[in-house]
Design an enzyme around this catalytic site. Structure first.
Site, PDB file in Angstrom:
ATOM      1  N   SER A   1       0.868  -1.175   0.000  1.00 50.42           N
ATOM      2  CA  SER A   1       0.000   0.000   0.000  1.00 50.42           C
ATOM      3  C   SER A   1       0.907   1.229   0.000  1.00 50.42           C
ATOM      4  O   SER A   1       1.601   1.494   0.966  1.00 50.42           O
ATOM      5  CB  SER A   1      -0.895   0.017   1.243  1.00 50.42           C
TER       6      SER A   1
ATOM      7  N   MET B   1       3.287   2.514   5.284  1.00 49.48           N
ATOM      8  CA  MET B   1       3.101   1.533   4.233  1.00 49.48           C
ATOM      9  C   MET B   1       2.808   0.162   4.849  1.00 49.48           C
ATOM     10  O   MET B   1       3.331  -0.159   5.912  1.00 49.48           O
ATOM     11  CB  MET B   1       4.392   1.466   3.412  1.00 49.48           C
ATOM     12  N   CYS B   2       1.959  -0.622   4.187  1.00 47.41           N
ATOM     13  CA  CYS B   2       1.703  -1.971   4.672  1.00 47.41           C
ATOM     14  C   CYS B   2       1.749  -2.955   3.515  1.00 47.41           C
ATOM     15  O   CYS B   2       1.838  -2.564   2.352  1.00 47.41           O
ATOM     16  CB  CYS B   2       0.364  -2.051   5.414  1.00 47.41           C
ATOM     17  N   THR B   3       1.729  -4.224   3.846  1.00 44.74           N
ATOM     18  CA  THR B   3       1.751  -5.294   2.853  1.00 44.74           C
ATOM     19  C   THR B   3       0.367  -5.907   2.759  1.00 44.74           C
ATOM     20  O   THR B   3      -0.280  -6.158   3.778  1.00 44.74           O
ATOM     21  CB  THR B   3       2.759  -6.386   3.268  1.00 44.74           C
TER      22      THR B   3
ATOM     23  N   THR C   1      -1.159  -6.584   6.412  1.00 42.01           N
ATOM     24  CA  THR C   1      -0.355  -6.548   7.631  1.00 42.01           C
ATOM     25  C   THR C   1       0.275  -5.166   7.722  1.00 42.01           C
ATOM     26  O   THR C   1       0.929  -4.721   6.781  1.00 42.01           O
ATOM     27  CB  THR C   1       0.730  -7.643   7.604  1.00 42.01           C
TER      28      THR C   1
END
Length: 185
Positions: A40, A59-61, A77
């Site tokens: 993201s 930022m995330c995954t 996550t």
């Protein structure tokens, strides 16, 4: 009186349907190509939640996979304080490829999700209309296969978010982090 009320309700429904139709969906959407790991990169929203939490976001995954029924399982996550938090969502397919629905079990909000555009290998632009008893909001997400995207893709995200009525202070390029990135493999 009753006819006037029905007319007003009809116009309100028509306005809602028109708003949903005004968000484009990727032409020739290929769901299998959307699956896999995404980062993201950007988030834009006019929700109160976003305005309150914006300064904490990173930022995330996100891992997207297809279910046997043709729906999307979306697992994100992200860092929250000193922890890594994982959220699972099941996006139910609709009659239109590239459009999904989701109802939050926690908040009861209904999400109308559009995969607006993607080239599957680099980026995906996703718009969501969220409805709940306290009102509605719009959210736009920019996903990338890597932790960085070209300035042109970032500008497209900003431009599309503005087209959805979001202001510059409601648009955020998420700060990069290495925290929680390995947990979402």
């Amino acid at each position: 009186m009753q006819a006037t009320l029905l007319g007003i309700l009809g116009l309100a429904l028509l306005g809602t349907l028109h708003a949903q139709d005004s968000i484009p969906v990727q032409a020739d959407f290929q769901q299998d190509k959307l699956t896999g790991r995404w980062y993201s990169i950007g988030m834009a929203s006019n929700s109160d939640w976003f305005k309150e939490k914006r300064h904490l976001m990173k930022m995330c995954t996100t891992i997207i996979s297809s279910t046997a029924e043709g729906n999307l399982e979306v697992t994100s996550t992200y860092p929250k304080g000193d922890q890594c938090v994982t959220r699972n969502s099941l996006y139910t397919k609709t009659e239109q490829p590239g459009r999904f629905s989701y109802t939050s079990p926690r908040w009861g909000s209904k999400h109308n999700i559009h995969v607006v555009e993607t080239n599957y290998e680099e980026y995906a632009l996703v718009a969501t209309q969220i409805s709940k008893s306290s009102g509605s909001s719009t959210m736009v997400l920019l996903y990338s296969r890597t932790k960085e995207l070209s300035p042109e893709r970032l500008e497209r995200f900003t431009q599309f978010s503005r087209e959805q009525g979001l202001t510059d202070d409601e648009i955020l390029i998420l700060p990069q982090t290495d925290k929680c990135m390995a947990d979402a493999a």
